[in-house]
Scaffold this active site. Structure first.
Site: not given
Length: 306
Positions: A217, A219, A222, A248-249
């Site tokens: 990730s 942020g 992408g 993120g999940d």
């Protein structure tokens, strides 16, 4: 069925305030409670995408009972949580409506006894035998062995189920050595694992440590994915303001659902980036805004990286 594992489940409580000022009292304008912990957030997004999901992990005490009551109201998610004597933790997110920033407070979780861990392992082996894919997510509660995820990865591989591992620290270091199908660290977790703050070589280094694929990730920039089929960066068309908690999940849910459906890597990344962006516009983790999802999905740029 897709199986999600949240060893350190939580009751996620979100407060919304007009403006967050340290050292003062605040009038809360809105409160939401959701079953939480990374894997339960993933389960709820997977169910919203139309997948049959079973959620396991630990739940105990009054907070655990509330989590299970709320989980019963989540269509498409089956509760296979294992009881524990300790009390399930709470997480508190305070959303500043003026700036859109979120301040997070996470409790450590209950102490898990060795007999409770053994009971969980027995239940997990039953569940993973019927799983198309497995998500292992989040922190380890006190008492759970630091090599727990490595044990769970090996059990899933023995059952023929691909595993996505999303954790950090020593649990990630040991888990990646068990050769999961995929890991999804953020930039800080990746740097801790590899010692490098340059995402591209660090992502490739993490893959050499055992994971078949590494999706990092970045942020608002992408995702960066290093796989046996190639390396790509996938980015949303623009930065979105809102509450990033759970983004993120949702990316994990996107990657795992696309894996279960047999989509290629560019399509997996498009779905993951779009879901992550759409979660920023949702009221709480484990949810996404459908309109934003459709809008962003059609505009995600996936670029091969040499």
């Amino acid at each position: 069925m897709i199986l999600t594992v949240t060893l350190n489940t939580a009751l996620d409580v979100t407060y919304r305030v007009p403006r967050l000022h340290p050292h003062t009292s605040h009038r809360v304008t809105g409160v939401t409670e959701r079953p939480g912990g990374k894997g339960l957030n993933v389960a709820r997004v997977l169910a919203a995408l139309g997948h049959e999901v079973t959620a396991t992990g630990f739940a105990g005490g009054r907070t655990g009972a509330v989590v299970r009551e709320l989980l019963a109201d989540c269509p498409g998610v089956s509760d296979a949580l294992v009881p524990c004597a300790g009390t399930t933790r709470r997480t508190l997110a305070v959303v500043d409506e003026g700036s859109g920033d979120t301040t997070q407070f996470n409790e450590p979780g209950p102490l898990i006894a060795s007999a409770e861990w053994s009971a969980f392992l027995a239940r997990y082996e039953e569940l993973v035998a019927d799983a198309r894919a497995v998500a292992l997510c989040g922190s380890l509660p006190p008492g759970v062995p630091v090599g727990a995820y490595a044990v769970l990865v090996r059990a899933a591989r023995a059952a023929g189920a691909p595993v996505l591992l999303d954790t950090s620290g020593e649990a990630l270091r040991r888990g990646v050595a068990a050769r999961p199908e995929m890991i999804k660290p953020n930039s800080a977790e990746l740097a801790e694992l590899t010692g490098s703050r340059d995402p591209l070589p660090a992502t490739r280094d993490a893959r050499r440590r055992g994971a078949h694929a590494v999706v990092t990730s970045l942020g608002p920039d992408g995702l960066l994915a290093a796989t046996a089929q190639g390396t790509w960066q996938a980015a949303p068309p623009r930065a979105l303001s809102g509450n990033p908690t759970g983004a993120g999940d949702s990316a994990v849910a996107g990657l795992l659902s696309a894996l279960a459906e047999g989509l290629d890597w560019p399509a997996r990344l498009v779905r993951a980036v779009a879901l992550s962006a759409a979660t920023v516009h949702a009221p709480a983790a484990g949810e996404f805004d459908p309109r934003t999802y459709e809008e962003v999905r059609g505009s995600v740029k996936v670029t091969p990286v040499d």
